[in-house]
Design a protein around this motif. Structure first.
Motif, PDB file in Angstrom:
ATOM      1  N   GLY A  94       0.818  -1.211   0.000  1.00 22.59           N
ATOM      2  CA  GLY A  94       0.000   0.000   0.000  1.00 22.59           C
ATOM      3  C   GLY A  94       0.847   1.255   0.000  1.00 22.59           C
ATOM      4  O   GLY A  94       0.573   2.215  -0.733  1.00 22.59           O
ATOM      5  N   PHE A  95       1.891   1.262   0.831  1.00 24.82           N
ATOM      6  CA  PHE A  95       2.810   2.411   0.882  1.00 24.82           C
ATOM      7  C   PHE A  95       3.451   2.632  -0.482  1.00 24.82           C
ATOM      8  O   PHE A  95       3.519   3.770  -0.974  1.00 24.82           O
ATOM      9  N   PHE A  96       3.916   1.563  -1.112  1.00 20.54           N
ATOM     10  CA  PHE A  96       4.567   1.671  -2.415  1.00 20.54           C
ATOM     11  C   PHE A  96       3.585   2.180  -3.470  1.00 20.54           C
ATOM     12  O   PHE A  96       3.935   3.025  -4.315  1.00 20.54           O
ATOM     13  N   THR A  97       2.333   1.681  -3.431  1.00 26.51           N
ATOM     14  CA  THR A  97       1.321   2.112  -4.400  1.00 26.51           C
ATOM     15  C   THR A  97       1.026   3.597  -4.277  1.00 26.51           C
ATOM     16  O   THR A  97       1.024   4.340  -5.273  1.00 26.51           O
ATOM     17  N   GLU A  98       0.771   4.064  -3.052  1.00 28.18           N
ATOM     18  CA  GLU A  98       0.482   5.479  -2.843  1.00 28.18           C
ATOM     19  C   GLU A  98       1.691   6.345  -3.195  1.00 28.18           C
ATOM     20  O   GLU A  98       1.541   7.439  -3.736  1.00 28.18           O
TER      21      GLU A  98
ATOM     22  N   THR B  15      -7.052   2.397 -11.708  1.00 24.06           N
ATOM     23  CA  THR B  15      -5.938   1.451 -11.832  1.00 24.06           C
ATOM     24  C   THR B  15      -5.581   0.822 -10.490  1.00 24.06           C
ATOM     25  O   THR B  15      -5.255  -0.377 -10.415  1.00 24.06           O
ATOM     26  N   ALA B  16      -5.654   1.617  -9.418  1.00 22.15           N
ATOM     27  CA  ALA B  16      -5.250   1.141  -8.088  1.00 22.15           C
ATOM     28  C   ALA B  16      -6.435   0.710  -7.238  1.00 22.15           C
ATOM     29  O   ALA B  16      -6.315   0.583  -6.022  1.00 22.15           O
TER      30      ALA B  16
ATOM     31  N   TYR C 263      -5.847  -2.064  -4.885  1.00 18.29           N
ATOM     32  CA  TYR C 263      -4.708  -1.876  -3.995  1.00 18.29           C
ATOM     33  C   TYR C 263      -5.047  -0.870  -2.889  1.00 18.29           C
ATOM     34  O   TYR C 263      -5.297  -1.252  -1.749  1.00 18.29           O
ATOM     35  N   THR C 264      -5.052   0.424  -3.234  1.00 13.42           N
ATOM     36  CA  THR C 264      -5.330   1.465  -2.236  1.00 13.42           C
ATOM     37  C   THR C 264      -6.367   2.480  -2.713  1.00 13.42           C
ATOM     38  O   THR C 264      -6.745   3.373  -1.964  1.00 13.42           O
ATOM     39  N   SER C 265      -6.784   2.381  -3.967  1.00 16.56           N
ATOM     40  CA  SER C 265      -7.665   3.355  -4.632  1.00 16.56           C
ATOM     41  C   SER C 265      -6.947   4.660  -4.963  1.00 16.56           C
ATOM     42  O   SER C 265      -7.556   5.583  -5.496  1.00 16.56           O
ATOM     43  N   ALA C 266      -5.666   4.755  -4.631  1.00 17.44           N
ATOM     44  CA  ALA C 266      -4.835   5.906  -5.024  1.00 17.44           C
ATOM     45  C   ALA C 266      -5.498   7.239  -4.700  1.00 17.44           C
ATOM     46  O   ALA C 266      -5.748   8.058  -5.580  1.00 17.44           O
ATOM     47  N   PHE C 267      -5.773   7.477  -3.431  1.00 16.51           N
ATOM     48  CA  PHE C 267      -6.368   8.749  -3.035  1.00 16.51           C
ATOM     49  C   PHE C 267      -5.375   9.905  -3.193  1.00 16.51           C
ATOM     50  O   PHE C 267      -5.763  11.022  -3.542  1.00 16.51           O
ATOM     51  N   ILE C 268      -4.107   9.667  -2.893  1.00 22.26           N
ATOM     52  CA  ILE C 268      -3.034  10.685  -3.008  1.00 22.26           C
ATOM     53  C   ILE C 268      -3.437  11.953  -2.263  1.00 22.26           C
ATOM     54  O   ILE C 268      -3.123  13.073  -2.682  1.00 22.26           O
TER      55      ILE C 268
ATOM     56  N   THR D 129       5.885  11.011   0.803  1.00 20.31           N
ATOM     57  CA  THR D 129       7.157  10.523   0.261  1.00 20.31           C
ATOM     58  C   THR D 129       7.184  10.650  -1.258  1.00 20.31           C
ATOM     59  O   THR D 129       8.165  11.118  -1.842  1.00 20.31           O
ATOM     60  N   GLY D 130       6.098  10.233  -1.907  1.00 17.72           N
ATOM     61  CA  GLY D 130       6.019  10.347  -3.363  1.00 17.72           C
ATOM     62  C   GLY D 130       6.078  11.785  -3.824  1.00 17.72           C
ATOM     63  O   GLY D 130       6.749  12.106  -4.817  1.00 17.72           O
ATOM     64  N   MET D 131       5.393  12.684  -3.116  1.00 18.15           N
ATOM     65  CA  MET D 131       5.410  14.101  -3.461  1.00 18.15           C
ATOM     66  C   MET D 131       6.810  14.690  -3.323  1.00 18.15           C
ATOM     67  O   MET D 131       7.285  15.447  -4.178  1.00 18.15           O
ATOM     68  N   THR D 132       7.509  14.352  -2.231  1.00 16.57           N
ATOM     69  CA  THR D 132       8.853  14.876  -1.986  1.00 16.57           C
ATOM     70  C   THR D 132       9.835  14.393  -3.052  1.00 16.57           C
ATOM     71  O   THR D 132      10.669  15.166  -3.546  1.00 16.57           O
ATOM     72  N   LEU D 133       9.733  13.125  -3.423  1.00 13.77           N
ATOM     73  CA  LEU D 133      10.589  12.587  -4.478  1.00 13.77           C
ATOM     74  C   LEU D 133      10.315  13.284  -5.814  1.00 13.77           C
ATOM     75  O   LEU D 133      11.250  13.574  -6.580  1.00 13.77           O
ATOM     76  N   ALA D 134       9.042  13.553  -6.097  1.00 15.57           N
ATOM     77  CA  ALA D 134       8.686  14.238  -7.341  1.00 15.57           C
ATOM     78  C   ALA D 134       9.261  15.652  -7.375  1.00 15.57           C
ATOM     79  O   ALA D 134       9.791  16.097  -8.404  1.00 15.57           O
ATOM     80  N   LEU D 135       9.177  16.359  -6.256  1.00 16.09           N
ATOM     81  CA  LEU D 135       9.738  17.711  -6.185  1.00 16.09           C
ATOM     82  C   LEU D 135      11.250  17.684  -6.372  1.00 16.09           C
ATOM     83  O   LEU D 135      11.826  18.526  -7.074  1.00 16.09           O
ATOM     84  N   LEU D 136      11.888  16.696  -5.768  1.00 16.06           N
ATOM     85  CA  LEU D 136      13.342  16.559  -5.905  1.00 16.06           C
ATOM     86  C   LEU D 136      13.729  16.279  -7.353  1.00 16.06           C
ATOM     87  O   LEU D 136      14.691  16.862  -7.872  1.00 16.06           O
ATOM     88  N   LEU D 137      12.983  15.418  -8.024  1.00 13.38           N
ATOM     89  CA  LEU D 137      13.272  15.092  -9.413  1.00 13.38           C
ATOM     90  C   LEU D 137      12.975  16.264 -10.346  1.00 13.38           C
ATOM     91  O   LEU D 137      13.684  16.492 -11.326  1.00 13.38           O
ATOM     92  N   TYR D 138      11.923  17.009 -10.044  1.00  8.10           N
ATOM     93  CA  TYR D 138      11.501  18.101 -10.929  1.00  8.10           C
ATOM     94  C   TYR D 138      12.393  19.331 -10.790  1.00  8.10           C
ATOM     95  O   TYR D 138      12.790  19.935 -11.788  1.00  8.10           O
ATOM     96  N   VAL D 139      12.711  19.691  -9.557  1.00  5.33           N
ATOM     97  CA  VAL D 139      13.482  20.918  -9.307  1.00  5.33           C
ATOM     98  C   VAL D 139      14.972  20.620  -9.156  1.00  5.33           C
ATOM     99  O   VAL D 139      15.820  21.438  -9.507  1.00  5.33           O
ATOM    100  N   GLY D 140      15.276  19.460  -8.602  1.00  3.21           N
ATOM    101  CA  GLY D 140      16.675  19.109  -8.369  1.00  3.21           C
ATOM    102  C   GLY D 140      17.085  19.246  -6.922  1.00  3.21           C
ATOM    103  O   GLY D 140      18.184  18.814  -6.544  1.00  3.21           O
ATOM    104  N   HIS D 141      16.210  19.815  -6.095  1.00  5.72           N
ATOM    105  CA  HIS D 141      16.468  19.945  -4.666  1.00  5.72           C
ATOM    106  C   HIS D 141      15.166  20.293  -3.965  1.00  5.72           C
ATOM    107  O   HIS D 141      14.146  20.539  -4.618  1.00  5.72           O
ATOM    108  N   ILE D 142      15.192  20.292  -2.641  1.00  5.78           N
ATOM    109  CA  ILE D 142      14.032  20.708  -1.842  1.00  5.78           C
ATOM    110  C   ILE D 142      14.317  22.124  -1.349  1.00  5.78           C
ATOM    111  O   ILE D 142      15.109  22.315  -0.423  1.00  5.78           O
ATOM    112  N   PRO D 143      13.721  23.143  -1.965  1.00  8.31           N
ATOM    113  CA  PRO D 143      14.056  24.541  -1.631  1.00  8.31           C
ATOM    114  C   PRO D 143      13.975  24.870  -0.143  1.00  8.31           C
ATOM    115  O   PRO D 143      14.778  25.653   0.353  1.00  8.31           O
ATOM    116  N   ARG D 144      13.030  24.271   0.574  1.00  8.25           N
ATOM    117  CA  ARG D 144      12.891  24.573   2.004  1.00  8.25           C
ATOM    118  C   ARG D 144      14.052  23.997   2.818  1.00  8.25           C
ATOM    119  O   ARG D 144      14.361  24.504   3.898  1.00  8.25           O
TER     120      ARG D 144
END
Length: 279
Positions: free
Chosen positions: A158-162, A198-199, A202-207, A237-252
């Motif tokens: 479930g954690f991996f899916t979300e 799709t999910a 699994y978890t229904s992917a509420f995000i 976790t997924g959101m933070t990884l996406a921000l890191l990939l998109y911007v290249g760092h976590i500005p905060r």
């Protein structure tokens, strides 16, 4: 058909409430957290009814999967149009915080308002089911205390899916930020509908932590902490990884770009280079 008409009336009442709140407080930016409350209330209240149609309507009201998917897309599209920049999603509020777009106080107020909206939306939906306006709602009222959890896999799965769904959603959300609302809103609604379908096993992917809290945290099968790990920690976790990939760092957290090299925008004129060589 009467069950579908009752659901449409319910959706209309919720939309009118959210629109009224947005109209009243739109002129005062300091009260944006109240609009987040209305946005979360609308999203959770409408999704609970869609969930009712999925669980009961397909065999009690003769409503097939095509109807439920269409209604879910309609709810998400309407929510995007009416609520505008108010997402009703704590994950997106934290995203703005990490991207240095909002302050700590406004972040805490917005998240608190979103969870309050989710909680009151659940109470409102339960009251509506108790009216038993249709056979579908009568059955849902009987099942209310023994609802089916949306988490149909283990905590790790479930954690991996979300996490993966939040990663995909956030990357697309960031890429569409500067696009016109005519493009952004329908694309986001289609994406969320697709991920949810799709999910579904699994978890229904509420995000969306507040949405998950209103829809499935009260259902038996897992503890509150287990739900939080999947639907809150997984989404963040997924959101933070996406921000890191998109911007290249976590500005905060990091001022320096960790993934991408930034080229300077200013070029030294050729004449200056020649003078430096002579010297």
């Amino acid at each position: 058909m009467s069950g579908l008409n009752a659901s449409l009336g319910y959706f209309l009442a919720v939309v009118i409430f959210a629109t009224s709140v947005r109209t009243l407080f739109k002129k005062w930016p300091w009260f944006s957290f109240i609009m987040e409350f209305a946005s979360s209330f609308m999203l959770v209240a409408c999704w609970l009814e869609v969930q009712t149609i999925v669980e009961v309507g397909e065999w009690a009201g003769g409503l097939g999967p095509d109807v439920t998917l269409t209604m879910l897309f309609g709810v998400l599209l309407t929510h995007g149009i009416i609520c505008g920049g108010m997402s009703g999603n704590p994950t997106l509020v934290v995203l703005k915080f990490l991207h240095l777009e909002v302050t700590t106080l406004s972040t805490l107020l917005a998240i608190s308002a979103q969870f309050l909206g989710a909680y009151l939306a659940r109470l409102f939906a339960v009251y509506y089911w108790r009216l038993e306006l249709t056979d579908m709602h009568m059955i849902k009222n009987m099942m209310a205390s023994e609802c089916s959890t949306s988490l149909l896999v283990s905590r790790l799965e479930g954690f991996f899916t979300e996490c993966v769904c939040a990663l995909i959603f956030t990357l697309i959300h960031l890429s569409l930020q500067r696009r016109s609302a005519l493009i952004r809103v329908p694309v986001i609604a289609i994406l969320l509908t697709f991920l949810s379908y799709t999910a579904r096993n699994y978890t229904s992917a509420f995000i969306n932590p507040s949405l998950a809290y209103g829809l499935t945290f009260h259902c038996p099968g897992f503890t509150f902490v287990e739900y939080a790990v999947v639907y809150w920690l997984g989404s963040l976790t997924g959101m933070t990884l996406a921000l890191l990939l998109y911007v290249g760092h976590i500005p905060r957290i990091f001022a320096r770009n960790l993934l991408y090299f930034q080229k300077t925008r200013f070029r030294v004129p050729k004449g200056d280079k020649a003078e430096k060589k002579k010297m």
